[in-house]
Design a protein around this motif. Structure first.
Motif, mmCIF file in Angstrom:
data_model
loop_
_atom_site.group_PDB
_atom_site.id
_atom_site.type_symbol
_atom_site.label_atom_id
_atom_site.label_comp_id
_atom_site.label_asym_id
_atom_site.label_seq_id
_atom_site.Cartn_x
_atom_site.Cartn_y
_atom_site.Cartn_z
ATOM 1 N N ASN A 172 21.004 88.921 65.306
ATOM 2 C CA ASN A 172 21.348 87.733 64.072
ATOM 3 C C ASN A 172 19.705 88.097 63.319
ATOM 4 N N VAL B 120 23.105 77.118 60.901
ATOM 5 C CA VAL B 120 24.177 77.698 60.001
ATOM 6 C C VAL B 120 24.583 78.928 60.325
ATOM 7 N N PRO B 121 23.601 80.083 60.322
ATOM 8 C CA PRO B 121 23.519 81.359 60.274
ATOM 9 C C PRO B 121 23.727 81.811 61.480
ATOM 10 N N LYS C 118 27.725 81.366 61.973
ATOM 11 C CA LYS C 118 28.460 82.738 61.192
ATOM 12 C C LYS C 118 28.406 83.914 62.183
ATOM 13 N N LEU D 35 31.081 83.805 65.210
ATOM 14 C CA LEU D 35 32.394 83.777 64.595
ATOM 15 C C LEU D 35 32.690 85.392 64.769
ATOM 16 N N SER D 36 31.505 86.202 63.255
ATOM 17 C CA SER D 36 31.849 87.141 63.422
ATOM 18 C C SER D 36 31.721 88.143 64.576
ATOM 19 N N GLU E 254 38.371 83.375 63.286
ATOM 20 C CA GLU E 254 39.019 83.653 61.829
ATOM 21 C C GLU E 254 39.412 81.975 61.369
ATOM 22 N N ARG F 223 39.951 77.149 62.410
ATOM 23 C CA ARG F 223 39.499 76.736 63.295
ATOM 24 C C ARG F 223 39.833 76.581 65.017
ATOM 25 N N ILE G 179 31.044 75.889 58.338
ATOM 26 C CA ILE G 179 30.900 77.377 58.742
ATOM 27 C C ILE G 179 32.802 77.863 58.113
ATOM 28 N N PHE G 180 33.442 76.602 57.524
ATOM 29 C CA PHE G 180 34.538 77.156 57.480
ATOM 30 C C PHE G 180 35.012 76.789 56.112
ATOM 31 N N SER G 181 33.537 76.796 55.219
ATOM 32 C CA SER G 181 33.416 76.684 53.783
ATOM 33 C C SER G 181 34.736 77.114 52.701
ATOM 34 N N ASN G 182 34.692 78.540 53.125
ATOM 35 C CA ASN G 182 35.557 79.249 52.528
ATOM 36 C C ASN G 182 37.156 79.244 52.578
#
Length: 187
Positions: free
Chosen positions: A42, A134-135, A138, A141-142, A147, A149, A179-182
């Motif tokens: 990444n 953070v990147p 993320k 996680l991907s 998806e 916590r 990281i789960f701000s969505n």
């Protein structure tokens, strides 16, 4: 450093360790930005190669002392930063929970480099509490298809002891909020 630089330097290190007469390989667990670069892909660069030296005691092992000397020699020979390979965080990570053995990624001369599960790297990055991670978090996680916590909580329980989870609870929750701000309701 780019991925090829990392592979080249580690390969040279393994050859030099063999040349100085080590009888058994030095085992490293690759972590940090070098892991992200070589395994998650990444990012294009990292400033150093963070590792955990396995099975060698930094305080008492003659092989560890030789290993550190050879790391310095490779840096001088290749004209790179003397801190190109760092195990500064290793003792801390070994003291707070379970460090996985990992899977063999690179073997050269008297060096074996292992890679842990990406979940372990996620846990270490959650503990760091750095915005620049953070990147990476993320991206992991991907890759892991995480998806929720609760999935991260399971990783924390796998790799961190209870007292560490309690001590860093707020930092971990703050990182999870980012990281789960969505998942958070909009105001």
């Amino acid at each position: 450093m780019q991925e090829q630089d990392i592979v080249t330097l580690l390969s040279l290190l393994g050859d030099e360790l063999e040349d100085v007469g080590l009888t058994r390989p030095v085992r490293l667990l690759l972590i940090g930005g070098a892991y992200m670069l070589t395994q998650i892909h990444n990012r294009g660069m990292t400033k150093d190669v963070d590792v955990i030296v396995q099975e060698l005691d930094p305080l008492t092992s003659e092989d560890y002392r030789i290993f550190k000397q050879v790391v310095t020699f490779v840096a001088q020979d290749r004209k790179v930063n003397p801190a190109w390979l760092s195990d500064n965080i290793a003792q801390f990570l070994q003291s707070i929970g379970t460090v996985p053995e990992g899977s063999l990624w690179l073997s050269q001369g008297k060096l074996e480099v292992y890679i842990p599960d990406a979940g372990y790297i996620l846990v270490t990055k959650l503990l760091s509490g750095r915005d620049r991670d953070v990147p990476d978090m993320k991206a992991i996680l991907s890759v892991l298809n995480i998806e929720h916590r609760q999935q991260v909580e399971q990783l924390l329980q796998t790799y961190l002891d209870e007292s560490t989870r309690q001590h860093y609870a707020q930092d971990i929750q703050d990182a999870l909020d980012i990281i789960f701000s969505n998942d958070m309701p909009k105001s």
